[in-house]
Design an enzyme around this catalytic site. Structure first.
Site, PDB file in Angstrom:
ATOM      1  N   CYS B  86       0.832  -1.210   0.000  1.00  0.00           N
ATOM      2  CA  CYS B  86       0.000   0.000   0.000  1.00  0.00           C
ATOM      3  C   CYS B  86       0.866   1.258   0.000  1.00  0.00           C
ATOM      4  CB  CYS B  86      -0.980  -0.045   1.170  1.00  0.00           C
ATOM      5  SG  CYS B  86      -2.329   1.132   0.981  1.00  0.00           S
ATOM      6  N   HIS B 205      -3.511  -5.544   1.318  1.00  0.00           N
ATOM      7  CA  HIS B 205      -2.859  -5.720   2.618  1.00  0.00           C
ATOM      8  C   HIS B 205      -2.915  -7.172   3.074  1.00  0.00           C
ATOM      9  CE1 HIS B 205      -2.423  -1.474   4.003  1.00  0.00           C
ATOM     10  NE2 HIS B 205      -3.426  -1.253   3.182  1.00  0.00           N
ATOM     11  N   GLU B 207      -1.416  -8.509   5.501  1.00  0.00           N
ATOM     12  CA  GLU B 207      -1.394  -8.574   6.981  1.00  0.00           C
ATOM     13  C   GLU B 207      -2.785  -8.374   7.574  1.00  0.00           C
ATOM     14  OE1 GLU B 207      -0.562  -6.042   5.229  1.00  0.00           O
ATOM     15  OE2 GLU B 207      -1.062  -4.158   6.249  1.00  0.00           O
TER      16      GLU B 207
END
Lengths: 82, 232
Positions: B86, B205, B207
């Site tokens: 990002c 993302h 994560e």
């Protein structure tokens, strides 16, 4: 001495912000304008008066940080002395 | 496996990726600060998402001129793996480590939702080799400037060099009015690789998809395969 850097998006680069502004303008009845492009202006105050040096330095600033030359164009203007 | 996470003022996904890396590598990643000019040799550096320097001037522009970047470039030239997520992807582009640019989302909206990614055929890269070609991953995005833009010549080059890691893809069995491409990126690009395949920049993302409470664990699957291949 004051230097003004005008930064605009290159032709062909999508400007969704400009498009949104144009839509709003046409909603307000401004129908004569069919394209809006946005940009930004950066104002730099120099402590020196050597115009050549100022322009050279500003160009370096543009190329190394102020402008993303992949998508943006810029022009440098020296403000007229008052 | 030694990993590090580069943190800038305004990074806000650093803790999430640290938790994810810890889960996968069983080791605590090294925290690197944007002013760090020296750090030990690492196998992987992650530049996390967030709003480094408040997104001032252009997203990632100021972070890309931070002292740590020189060292990150050295890490890359040593063959170290580098992942920008990002805002991290925006920083890699602004630093000239990856080509092209990331501009405002086509719909002018900050888009925060799950996307489906399709793994592309790429050059040898630890970020893609653990997956079968065409395999799908569900990973969320959350950004305002994720619209990958490049001149056609560069897009052709990226494609012919096998440097498009994944694309946003429409799921056939899902009937939805929402555009499968969340930002209008050229050729539906969601992530690209460097020439040597050791650097990946991606808007989604991983994560944020490492626990079933997140709504999915494809991010964990992705990171696990990456780590396996970086070490291997």
């Amino acid at each position: 001495m004051r230097v003004i850097v005008n930064i605009s998006l290159k032709e062909g680069v999508l400007d969704p912000q400009g498009q949104a502004i144009q839509n709003s303008l046409s909603n307000l009845g401004f129908n004569n304008c069919n394209n809006v492009r946005t940009g930004k202006q950066i104002i730099l105050d120099f402590q020196i008066d050597d115009k050549e040096q100022i322009i050279t330095e500003t160009k370096k600033m543009c190329e190394s940080l102020l402008v993303n030359t992949v998508i943006e164009n810029y022009d440098i203007q020296l403000e007229k002395e008052t | 496996m030694r990993s590090g996470v580069a943190i800038f003022p305004g990074s806000n996904c650093d803790r999430d990726i640290i938790v994810a890396l810890k889960k996968v590598t069983k080791k605590i990643p090294l925290k690197l600060w944007h002013k760090d000019k020296e750090f030990p040799n690492l196998d992987l550096i992650v530049i996390p998402g967030g709003f480094s320097f408040g997104d001032y001037l252009r997203c990632g522009a100021l972070a890309a001129r931070s002292p740590i970047i020189e060292n990150i470039k050295n890490h890359v030239s040593r063959g170290g793996a580098l992942l920008g997520i990002c805002n991290g992807f925006q920083i890699l582009i602004e630093a000239g480590i990856l080509p092209g640019s990331l501009i405002r989302n086509k719909n002018l909206l900050f888009t925060c939702r799950e996307t489906t990614l399709e793994i592309q055929k790429t050059i040898k890269s630890p970020f893609t080799e653990g997956f079968e070609l065409g395999c799908h991953l569900k990973i969320p995005v959350a950004h305002n400037e994720g619209n990958y833009f490049a001149p056609k010549s560069l897009l052709d080059q990226l494609s012919s060099e096998g440097r498009i890691a994944f694309k946003y893809i429409e799921e056939k069995d899902v009937n939805s009015d929402i555009d499968y491409n969340p930002n209008g990126s050229c050729d539906d690009i969601a992530g690209i690789l460097s020439k040597n395949g050791r650097v990946l920049g991606m808007m989604p993302h991983p994560e944020r998809a490492i626990n079933s409470l997140h709504g999915g664990t494809d991010g964990l699957k992705f990171l696990t395969k990456c780590i396996e291949n970086i070490v291997g």
